[in-house]
Design an enzyme around this catalytic site. Structure first.
Site, short mmCIF file in Angstrom:
data_model
loop_
_atom_site.label_atom_id
_atom_site.label_comp_id
_atom_site.label_asym_id
_atom_site.label_seq_id
_atom_site.Cartn_x
_atom_site.Cartn_y
_atom_site.Cartn_z
N HIS A 155 0.84 -1.20 0.00
CA HIS A 155 0.00 0.00 0.00
C HIS A 155 0.88 1.25 0.00
O HIS A 155 0.70 2.14 0.84
CB HIS A 155 -0.89 0.04 1.26
CG HIS A 155 -1.90 -1.04 1.34
ND1 HIS A 155 -2.46 -1.45 2.53
CD2 HIS A 155 -2.47 -1.81 0.37
CE1 HIS A 155 -3.33 -2.42 2.29
NE2 HIS A 155 -3.35 -2.67 1.00
C1 LIG Z 1 -1.16 -7.49 -4.58
C2 LIG Z 1 -1.88 -6.26 -4.10
C3 LIG Z 1 -3.07 -6.39 -3.38
C4 LIG Z 1 -3.76 -5.24 -2.97
N1 LIG Z 1 -4.97 -5.40 -2.35
C5 LIG Z 1 -5.72 -4.32 -2.06
C6 LIG Z 1 -7.03 -4.48 -1.55
O1 LIG Z 1 -7.51 -5.59 -1.36
N2 LIG Z 1 -7.75 -3.35 -1.30
C7 LIG Z 1 -7.23 -2.10 -1.52
O2 LIG Z 1 -7.93 -1.12 -1.23
N3 LIG Z 1 -6.00 -1.93 -1.99
C8 LIG Z 1 -5.23 -3.01 -2.31
N4 LIG Z 1 -4.00 -2.83 -2.86
C9 LIG Z 1 -3.52 -1.46 -3.12
C10 LIG Z 1 -4.31 -0.66 -4.17
O3 LIG Z 1 -4.80 -1.48 -5.19
C11 LIG Z 1 -3.40 0.45 -4.71
O4 LIG Z 1 -2.98 1.25 -3.62
C12 LIG Z 1 -4.08 1.35 -5.75
O5 LIG Z 1 -4.61 0.58 -6.79
C13 LIG Z 1 -3.07 2.37 -6.28
O6 LIG Z 1 -3.66 3.16 -7.28
P1 LIG Z 1 -2.79 4.23 -8.10
O7 LIG Z 1 -3.71 4.88 -9.04
O8 LIG Z 1 -2.03 5.07 -7.13
O9 LIG Z 1 -1.68 3.38 -8.87
P2 LIG Z 1 -1.80 2.15 -9.88
O10 LIG Z 1 -3.15 1.54 -9.83
O11 LIG Z 1 -0.63 1.28 -9.56
O12 LIG Z 1 -1.64 2.81 -11.31
C14 LIG Z 1 -0.44 3.27 -11.87
C15 LIG Z 1 -0.47 2.98 -13.35
O13 LIG Z 1 0.54 3.73 -14.00
C16 LIG Z 1 1.20 2.93 -14.96
N5 LIG Z 1 2.53 3.49 -15.16
C17 LIG Z 1 3.51 3.62 -14.24
N6 LIG Z 1 4.59 4.23 -14.77
C18 LIG Z 1 4.27 4.51 -16.05
C19 LIG Z 1 4.97 5.14 -17.14
N7 LIG Z 1 6.21 5.63 -17.00
N8 LIG Z 1 4.35 5.23 -18.35
C20 LIG Z 1 3.08 4.76 -18.53
N9 LIG Z 1 2.38 4.16 -17.53
C21 LIG Z 1 2.97 4.04 -16.32
C22 LIG Z 1 1.18 1.55 -14.32
O14 LIG Z 1 1.41 0.51 -15.25
C23 LIG Z 1 -0.20 1.51 -13.69
O15 LIG Z 1 -1.17 1.03 -14.59
C24 LIG Z 1 -3.25 -3.95 -3.25
C25 LIG Z 1 -2.03 -3.82 -3.94
C26 LIG Z 1 -1.36 -4.95 -4.37
C27 LIG Z 1 -0.07 -4.80 -5.12
#
Ligand SMILES: Cc1cc2nc3c(=O)[nH]c(=O)nc-3n(C[C@H](O)[C@H](O)[C@H](O)COP(=O)(O)OP(=O)(O)OC[C@H]3O[C@@H](n4cnc5c(N)ncnc54)[C@H](O)[C@@H]3O)c2cc1C
Length: 517
Positions: free
Chosen positions: A458
């Site tokens: 997280h």
């Molecule tokens: C295994 C696992 C289980 C989890 N379980 C839960 C749960 O049960 N409940 C919960 O609430 N949270 C859970 N989480 C955490 C939660 O899902 C994340 O905190 C949340 O999805 C993060 O969202 P975000 O938009 O910050 O990033 P992300 O969803 O990670 O999105 C970032 C995106 O940017 C893209 N990206 C990165 N760098 C680049 C680049 N240079 N060029 C183009 N694209 C790029 C990536 O490929 C990705 O698609 C879990 C996480 C993991 C890893």
């Protein structure tokens, strides 16, 4: 050269919300850039297959540096790669954190982010099958449902936790967070509902939205102090996209700080060491926070979720989207405080009716695990550049369990898990210890944590509000550039992050649209 009004980097939890909300105005042209691929495989849809997604092409498969608080181990840090981002590989637990978390954000200077101001965005984003109410919405894009299958071992956990003195909590996202209960899940009729399912896919046919996969964003291009374009690498060549209004980084807690630093926004000394010209000297990548996770596991006489996947299970899932294959593997859990009398939790417990020790090796025996997750974090880690090459993985040092306070609270969380496992309802089926500390003495638990703890995956805080972005998530000192994802979180909330990131993105979309009018 292609031109857009808004370009969003990263089709993860936040990026999908923004793409859908911003492109709802047919007069603006929006691009969503994603380094990974489409989310079309069955393992993303079928909840019980979630564990099979890490270490595949849907996972960036980051590792931490050698962690001083974890006996020098380097631990895996899964991150979703592809449409839906981490919401396409996560465990689907729907938790919003504690109201005090958001009030603390506001108190610390993040104006407009109190619980009172966040609650409408949680409600707006949600379609909760339990219906509308003071805390819940019924008509938002994200489907939130009760688990369609609760394993007998999870039911035993709930009873055992009650025997241990934890009150039953019907709704962790309601009036109080403390207690034991069933998690609600981001699922729609027994299938995963990722941010892409909820927000992006329904918007994809819009002619003013381009979703470009396989596009690694290399850097943000500045004209003076204004972000005006993006350099991307796709199909073997570099390309520039021109941006009229705003670039929005939603590349996640590791990706967004890396991109800012590659583009000259970050700690000047570090940028200089990689020959990157500094545009703004700022603490990008600092203040990394993550919850700490450690399971205790036991063998059982009762069959576990390991048995899921029989012909009958498959038939039930195929026909009705029910049964063990609809399970996310952690149906039940608890929030507790290790401080007597305190009503705000510092530990979350997850019950897995499955003997999994490290989340990366398949279970081989019947059993269960209760994992403690440390919710209140006093340690801080860093994300720094490993190289000036955009395709190099960043250096991630979580620094978890490096403060006496965190070690003490975590040890008490593990003791609470062991205490529940000893109660009659679980003792009846417990055959032997699989992986537990030698004793509940401090030295034995600390030793166990050094060898077994990992992060709860997280990560937050590397572009925090007040340090890197302002309260409207605009990068300080630069025009036309925002960060919207888990990295802007100033202090990690007490719970899983996906719901919080979705609400942050909903609020950010409102801010962007309001600014544009
Ligand atoms: C295994 C696992 C289980 C989890 N379980 C839960 C749960 O049960 N409940 C919960 O609430 N949270 C859970 N989480 C955490 C939660 O899902 C994340 O905190 C949340 O999805 C993060 O969202 P975000 O938009 O910050 O990033 P992300 O969803 O990670 O999105 C970032 C995106 O940017 C893209 N990206 C990165 N760098 C680049 C680049 N240079 N060029 C183009 N694209 C790029 C990536 O490929 C990705 O698609 C879990 C996480 C993991 C890893």
């Amino acid at each position: 050269m292609r031109r857009y009004d808004y370009v969003i980097v990263g089709a993860g939890s936040a990026g999908c919300v923004l793409a859908a909300r911003l492109s709802a105005d047919p007069n603006v042209k929006v691009a969503l850039l994603e380094a990974g691929d489409e989310d079309s495989v069955n393992e993303i849809r079928v909840p019980a297959a979630a564990l099979q997604l890490t270490k595949t092409k849907y996972d960036w498969d980051f590792y931490s540096e050698a962690e001083p608080g974890l006996g020098g181990r380097s631990v895996p840090l899964a991150r979703g790669k592809g449409i839906g981002g981490t919401s396409s590989i996560n465990a689907m637990v729907y938790i919003r954190g504690n109201p005090a978390d958001f009030d603390n954000w506001e108190r610390d200077g993040a104006s407009g982010w109190s619980y009172r101001e966040m609650l409408p965005y949680f409600i707006k984003g949600e379609s909760n099958e339990r219906g509308e109410g003071r805390f819940h919405g019924r008509s938002g894009p994200m489907s939130v449902q009760d688990a369609r299958y609760v394993h007998p071992l999870s039911k035993r956990f709930i009873e055992a936790a009650k025997q241990a003195g934890h009150p039953y909590n019907e709704d962790f996202n309601g009036a109080t967070q403390i207690g034991v209960g069933h998690f609600q899940l981001t699922q729609r009729n027994g299938e995963r509902c990722s941010a892409a399912d909820a927000y992006l896919h329904p918007a994809r046919q819009r002619s003013n939205l381009d979703v470009i996969t396989g596009a690694l964003v290399l850097k943000v291009l500045l004209n003076g102090t204004r972000a005006t374009a993006l350099s991307i690498f796709r199909c073997g060549q570099e390309e520039t996209l021109q941006v009229e209004r705003e670039v929005i980084l939603s590349a996640g807690t590791y990706g967004s700080p890396q991109l800012l630093m590659l583009s000259g926004m970050g700690p000047a000394a570090q940028l200089k060491s990689f020959n990157i010209a500094t545009a703004v000297d700022m603490p990008v990548g600092e203040d990394l926070q993550d919850h700490v996770l450690a399971p205790v596991t036991y063998r059982t006489s009762e069959p576990s979720l390991l048995r899921a996947g029989t012909a009958a299970d498959l038939e039930l899932y195929t026909k009705e989207r029910k049964g063990p294959l609809s399970s996310n593997g952690i149906g039940a859990g608890a929030f507790l405080s290790t401080v007597p009398g305190e009503t705000i939790p510092d530990i979350e417990l997850y019950m897995a009716p499955l003997l999994i020790d490290d989340l990366y090796s398949p279970p081989r025996e019947d059993g269960f695990g209760i994992a403690a997750s440390l919710l209140k974090i006093s340690s801080r880690g860093t994300v720094t550049l490993r190289s000036a090459r955009p395709d190099a993985k960043p250096r991630i040092l979580t620094n978890v369990l490096t403060t006496p306070e965190d070690q003490r609270t975590m040890a008490n969380g593990v003791r609470a898990a062991m205490h529940i496992a000893r109660q009659n309802k679980l003792a009846e089926v417990r055959v032997s210890d699989a992986s537990v500390p030698k004793s509940e003495r401090e030295a034995d638990i600390d030793d166990y944590l050094r060898n077994r703890a990992m992060t709860d995956r997280h990560p937050a805080g590397t572009c925090g509000m007040g340090r890197v972005v302002d309260s409207e998530l605009r990068v300080l000192g630069i025009d036309g550039l925002r960060v919207v994802d888990a990295s802007v979180i100033p202090t990690i909330p007490r719970g899983n992050l996906n719901a919080v990131v979705l609400a942050i993105a909903e609020k950010a979309a409102d801010m962007i649209l309001h600014n544009a009018t």
